[in-house]
Write a protein that holds these residues in place. Sequence first.
Motif, PDB file in Angstrom:
ATOM      1  N   TRP A  13       7.351   7.617  -8.939  1.00 32.70           N
ATOM      2  CA  TRP A  13       8.008   6.869  -9.266  1.00 32.70           C
ATOM      3  C   TRP A  13       9.131   6.098  -9.488  1.00 32.70           C
ATOM      4  O   TRP A  13       9.455   5.246 -10.200  1.00 32.70           O
ATOM      5  CB  TRP A  13       7.297   6.102  -9.534  1.00 32.70           C
ATOM      6  CG  TRP A  13       5.681   6.084 -10.027  1.00 32.70           C
ATOM      7  CD1 TRP A  13       4.826   7.020 -10.365  1.00 32.70           C
ATOM      8  CD2 TRP A  13       4.994   5.910  -9.249  1.00 32.70           C
ATOM      9  NE1 TRP A  13       3.385   6.725 -10.322  1.00 32.70           N
ATOM     10  CE2 TRP A  13       3.969   6.332  -9.867  1.00 32.70           C
ATOM     11  CE3 TRP A  13       4.887   4.207  -8.385  1.00 32.70           C
ATOM     12  CZ2 TRP A  13       2.293   5.698  -8.639  1.00 32.70           C
ATOM     13  CZ3 TRP A  13       3.747   3.867  -7.549  1.00 32.70           C
ATOM     14  CH2 TRP A  13       2.959   4.558  -8.131  1.00 32.70           C
ATOM     15  N   PRO A  14      10.512   6.178  -7.867  1.00 28.55           N
ATOM     16  CA  PRO A  14      11.951   5.986  -7.445  1.00 28.55           C
ATOM     17  C   PRO A  14      11.388   4.209  -7.757  1.00 28.55           C
ATOM     18  O   PRO A  14      10.544   3.731  -7.627  1.00 28.55           O
ATOM     19  CB  PRO A  14      12.264   6.187  -6.606  1.00 28.55           C
ATOM     20  CG  PRO A  14      10.963   6.903  -5.654  1.00 28.55           C
ATOM     21  CD  PRO A  14       9.867   7.466  -6.514  1.00 28.55           C
ATOM     22  N   VAL A  15      12.954   4.051  -7.686  1.00 27.72           N
ATOM     23  CA  VAL A  15      13.092   2.406  -8.334  1.00 27.72           C
ATOM     24  C   VAL A  15      12.479   1.134  -6.846  1.00 27.72           C
ATOM     25  O   VAL A  15      11.586   0.709  -6.858  1.00 27.72           O
ATOM     26  CB  VAL A  15      14.217   2.414  -8.343  1.00 27.72           C
ATOM     27  CG1 VAL A  15      14.873   0.559  -8.519  1.00 27.72           C
ATOM     28  CG2 VAL A  15      14.872   2.823  -9.594  1.00 27.72           C
ATOM     29  N   TRP A  16      13.035   2.183  -5.812  1.00 29.34           N
ATOM     30  CA  TRP A  16      12.809   1.723  -4.268  1.00 29.34           C
ATOM     31  C   TRP A  16      10.821   1.227  -4.374  1.00 29.34           C
ATOM     32  O   TRP A  16      10.540   0.671  -3.956  1.00 29.34           O
ATOM     33  CB  TRP A  16      13.128   2.200  -3.053  1.00 29.34           C
ATOM     34  CG  TRP A  16      12.235   3.695  -2.719  1.00 29.34           C
ATOM     35  CD1 TRP A  16      12.534   5.086  -3.387  1.00 29.34           C
ATOM     36  CD2 TRP A  16      10.676   3.473  -2.453  1.00 29.34           C
ATOM     37  NE1 TRP A  16      12.254   5.511  -2.834  1.00 29.34           N
ATOM     38  CE2 TRP A  16      10.366   4.926  -2.047  1.00 29.34           C
ATOM     39  CE3 TRP A  16       9.988   3.055  -1.262  1.00 29.34           C
ATOM     40  CZ2 TRP A  16       9.471   6.103  -1.697  1.00 29.34           C
ATOM     41  CZ3 TRP A  16       8.609   2.972  -1.364  1.00 29.34           C
ATOM     42  CH2 TRP A  16       8.429   5.265  -1.402  1.00 29.34           C
ATOM     43  N   THR A  17       9.927   1.946  -5.102  1.00 34.93           N
ATOM     44  CA  THR A  17       8.626   1.572  -4.787  1.00 34.93           C
ATOM     45  C   THR A  17       8.663   0.574  -5.351  1.00 34.93           C
ATOM     46  O   THR A  17       7.939  -0.422  -5.307  1.00 34.93           O
ATOM     47  CB  THR A  17       8.252   3.180  -5.280  1.00 34.93           C
ATOM     48  OG1 THR A  17       8.085   2.777  -7.023  1.00 34.93           O
ATOM     49  CG2 THR A  17       8.027   4.153  -4.943  1.00 34.93           C
ATOM     50  N   ILE A  47       0.780  -1.180  -0.223  1.00 37.98           N
ATOM     51  CA  ILE A  47      -0.122  -0.548   0.104  1.00 37.98           C
ATOM     52  C   ILE A  47       0.514   1.403   0.266  1.00 37.98           C
ATOM     53  O   ILE A  47       0.621   2.393  -0.880  1.00 37.98           O
ATOM     54  CB  ILE A  47      -0.857   0.008   1.045  1.00 37.98           C
ATOM     55  CG1 ILE A  47      -2.288  -1.220   0.671  1.00 37.98           C
ATOM     56  CG2 ILE A  47      -1.538   1.624   0.800  1.00 37.98           C
ATOM     57  CD1 ILE A  47      -2.436  -1.136  -0.046  1.00 37.98           C
ATOM     58  N   PHE A  48       1.780   1.630   0.578  1.00 40.72           N
ATOM     59  CA  PHE A  48       3.024   2.668   0.727  1.00 40.72           C
ATOM     60  C   PHE A  48       3.420   2.880   0.111  1.00 40.72           C
ATOM     61  O   PHE A  48       3.398   3.704  -0.522  1.00 40.72           O
ATOM     62  CB  PHE A  48       4.163   2.116   1.992  1.00 40.72           C
ATOM     63  CG  PHE A  48       4.580   3.713   2.129  1.00 40.72           C
ATOM     64  CD1 PHE A  48       4.533   4.358   3.350  1.00 40.72           C
ATOM     65  CD2 PHE A  48       5.855   3.841   1.935  1.00 40.72           C
ATOM     66  CE1 PHE A  48       5.276   5.236   3.477  1.00 40.72           C
ATOM     67  CE2 PHE A  48       6.995   5.109   1.919  1.00 40.72           C
ATOM     68  CZ  PHE A  48       6.194   5.663   2.708  1.00 40.72           C
ATOM     69  N   PRO A  49       4.159   2.237  -1.473  1.00 41.83           N
ATOM     70  CA  PRO A  49       4.868   2.654  -2.317  1.00 41.83           C
ATOM     71  C   PRO A  49       3.343   3.618  -3.390  1.00 41.83           C
ATOM     72  O   PRO A  49       3.324   3.713  -4.599  1.00 41.83           O
ATOM     73  CB  PRO A  49       5.387   1.354  -3.167  1.00 41.83           C
ATOM     74  CG  PRO A  49       4.991   0.296  -2.332  1.00 41.83           C
ATOM     75  CD  PRO A  49       4.330   0.464  -1.413  1.00 41.83           C
ATOM     76  N   LEU A  50       2.195   2.583  -3.081  1.00 41.82           N
ATOM     77  CA  LEU A  50       0.890   2.624  -4.020  1.00 41.82           C
ATOM     78  C   LEU A  50       1.173   4.331  -4.104  1.00 41.82           C
ATOM     79  O   LEU A  50       0.241   4.791  -5.053  1.00 41.82           O
ATOM     80  CB  LEU A  50       0.318   1.775  -4.280  1.00 41.82           C
ATOM     81  CG  LEU A  50       0.191   0.773  -4.773  1.00 41.82           C
ATOM     82  CD1 LEU A  50      -0.400  -0.611  -4.453  1.00 41.82           C
ATOM     83  CD2 LEU A  50       0.307   0.615  -6.100  1.00 41.82           C
ATOM     84  N   ILE A  51       0.383   4.732  -2.223  1.00 39.37           N
ATOM     85  CA  ILE A  51       0.226   5.661  -2.398  1.00 39.37           C
ATOM     86  C   ILE A  51       1.057   6.515  -2.733  1.00 39.37           C
ATOM     87  O   ILE A  51       1.134   7.728  -3.459  1.00 39.37           O
ATOM     88  CB  ILE A  51      -0.315   5.684  -0.814  1.00 39.37           C
ATOM     89  CG1 ILE A  51      -1.997   5.001  -0.653  1.00 39.37           C
ATOM     90  CG2 ILE A  51      -0.770   7.194  -0.960  1.00 39.37           C
ATOM     91  CD1 ILE A  51      -2.585   5.215   0.849  1.00 39.37           C
ATOM     92  N   GLN A  52       1.920   7.008  -1.919  1.00 39.81           N
ATOM     93  CA  GLN A  52       3.956   7.621  -2.105  1.00 39.81           C
ATOM     94  C   GLN A  52       3.773   8.118  -3.393  1.00 39.81           C
ATOM     95  O   GLN A  52       4.836   8.783  -3.690  1.00 39.81           O
ATOM     96  CB  GLN A  52       4.220   7.360  -0.911  1.00 39.81           C
ATOM     97  CG  GLN A  52       3.656   7.714   0.161  1.00 39.81           C
ATOM     98  CD  GLN A  52       3.417   8.769   0.954  1.00 39.81           C
ATOM     99  OE1 GLN A  52       2.568   9.560   1.527  1.00 39.81           O
ATOM    100  NE2 GLN A  52       4.046   9.899   0.354  1.00 39.81           N
ATOM    101  N   GLY A  53       4.683   6.751  -4.178  1.00 37.00           N
ATOM    102  CA  GLY A  53       4.824   6.568  -5.511  1.00 37.00           C
ATOM    103  C   GLY A  53       4.590   7.749  -6.166  1.00 37.00           C
ATOM    104  O   GLY A  53       6.070   8.313  -7.214  1.00 37.00           O
ATOM    105  N   ARG A  54       3.212   8.345  -6.342  1.00 38.17           N
ATOM    106  CA  ARG A  54       3.391   9.070  -7.546  1.00 38.17           C
ATOM    107  C   ARG A  54       4.061  10.518  -7.495  1.00 38.17           C
ATOM    108  O   ARG A  54       4.466  11.050  -8.191  1.00 38.17           O
ATOM    109  CB  ARG A  54       1.664   9.052  -8.099  1.00 38.17           C
ATOM    110  CG  ARG A  54       1.570  10.044  -8.978  1.00 38.17           C
ATOM    111  CD  ARG A  54      -0.216  10.859  -8.652  1.00 38.17           C
ATOM    112  NE  ARG A  54      -0.264  11.132  -7.354  1.00 38.17           N
ATOM    113  CZ  ARG A  54      -0.096  12.164  -7.548  1.00 38.17           C
ATOM    114  NH1 ARG A  54       0.117  13.606  -8.072  1.00 38.17           N
ATOM    115  NH2 ARG A  54      -0.572  13.448  -6.149  1.00 38.17           N
ATOM    116  N   GLU A  55       3.930  10.314  -5.936  1.00 38.49           N
ATOM    117  CA  GLU A  55       4.406  12.616  -5.381  1.00 38.49           C
ATOM    118  C   GLU A  55       5.608  12.242  -5.343  1.00 38.49           C
ATOM    119  O   GLU A  55       6.265  13.461  -5.596  1.00 38.49           O
ATOM    120  CB  GLU A  55       3.588  12.192  -3.601  1.00 38.49           C
ATOM    121  CG  GLU A  55       2.172  12.732  -4.188  1.00 38.49           C
ATOM    122  CD  GLU A  55       2.393  13.189  -2.372  1.00 38.49           C
ATOM    123  OE1 GLU A  55       3.155  12.840  -2.193  1.00 38.49           O
ATOM    124  OE2 GLU A  55       0.578  14.119  -3.114  1.00 38.49           O
TER     125      GLU A  55
END
Length: 481
Positions: A237-241, A226-234
Amino acid sequence: MTVTATPGATGVEPYRLRWAALFVILAAEVMDMLDALVTTIAAPTVQRELGGSDSLVQWLGAGYTLAMAVGLVTGGRLGDLYGKKRMFVIGAAGFTVASLLCGLAVNPEMLIASRVLQGLFGAVMLPQGLGLIKEMFPPQELGKAFGMFGPVMTIASVGGPVLAGWLVDADFFGTGWRMIFLINLPLGLAAVLAALRVLPEYRTFDATRLDLPGVALFSAAATLLIFPLIQGRELDWPVWTFVSMAASVALFVVFGRYEAHRVRTGRDPLVIPSLFRKRAFSGGLAAGLAFFSGIMGFGLVFSLYTQMGLGFTPLQAGLACLPQAIGGVAGFGLAMSGLQERLGRGLLQIGTVVMAAGAASLALTIHFAGPAVSAWQLAPSLGLVGLGMGLVMAPFFDIVLAGVEPRESGSASGTLTAVQQLGGALGTAVLGTLLFHLLADEWGFAASIQATVWAEVGLLALTFALSFLLPRHATPSGAHA
């Protein structure tokens, strides 16, 4: 299995005690349901006044449902081990304190953390109420007791968005959006005091022990998704997501293997692994994940569209949601009038098609009506969405659990409910991120909401396809209700 029942020394005649306790439990259920709904209406106002990025809007809902999903997988066992009344009181008191912290939040981080705390205490509180009902009521009254949940939850679903909009617009004592949380203080305090007085104590002495490593693995896997799906766009989308999402899948596999290892070594698992070898149950989990993702995600993006795209006030946005809630009441009523028993899985499939038709109609209405679209023009499509949702919800849990063995029913019910909450967090993350991504690409609100609604249609199509894995009918006795 040894159970102790210690009625409170209230002098209340047992029949009255049972029904008084039921109303306490229902009050807790309503408090939880309202808190799951109110932030979809209040989120734009919260962001405007408290600050924070677009992800705050998503975390207000996803933080609560993700914590609920994590907590529910073990919440019921806490009552078995330490006493259902005790854990209900702890859960209700913690939920109330967390609501106070939400109302006093001075920054987005404090608000999100408090929402997570609400979800965790809610997951401790809610399973105890359902377990107490099963213990308190004789078989001939059990159906009537559980039958109270339908009307009460329906009223809460209809009134929740309107109540949230009214509280935000009314700005009581200058509290604004904070009142949607502060209103829980008298409700929660009353629930705690009433629970101490009327709830009997039940405790299972040979209850299964807690699987804390399993809880940790499940929690980590869900959070890594869930965390990268929400924060990734802002964060562009760095590699860690992507690494995080891949790690989530791997960790769910590790969780499954660990649970199987616990069974082989004679220890109590968090989830019984044999459940996942049942095609109906596994298919039901997948269908539920798709379906509930769509419901919660759609609720958030539609609220954002009405307020940020059409300029509705929070109260107007809450009223605009009424046709969907009323349609849900009608759909549930139709299902319970005998359609559920006659059609079984077919009713669920009909409901999915009706929901998809309503969502498609909504997208077309927005397209052809343009920026001047009114709540009255949106109402027929929303009513159709709600009607289909009621038709799906009525038979869903009984049908998914139809092929589960009695010894597996507790674990299966807890797992299915946790997946329902996880779906809510996932839908908020995916559909919310899609909407914000399209807006950032300057699609405009009308085009962005249309694309997001079509994504919801896709989730419903996936639900329909997965429904063919389910049994044709639920258990005749409705034992899993």
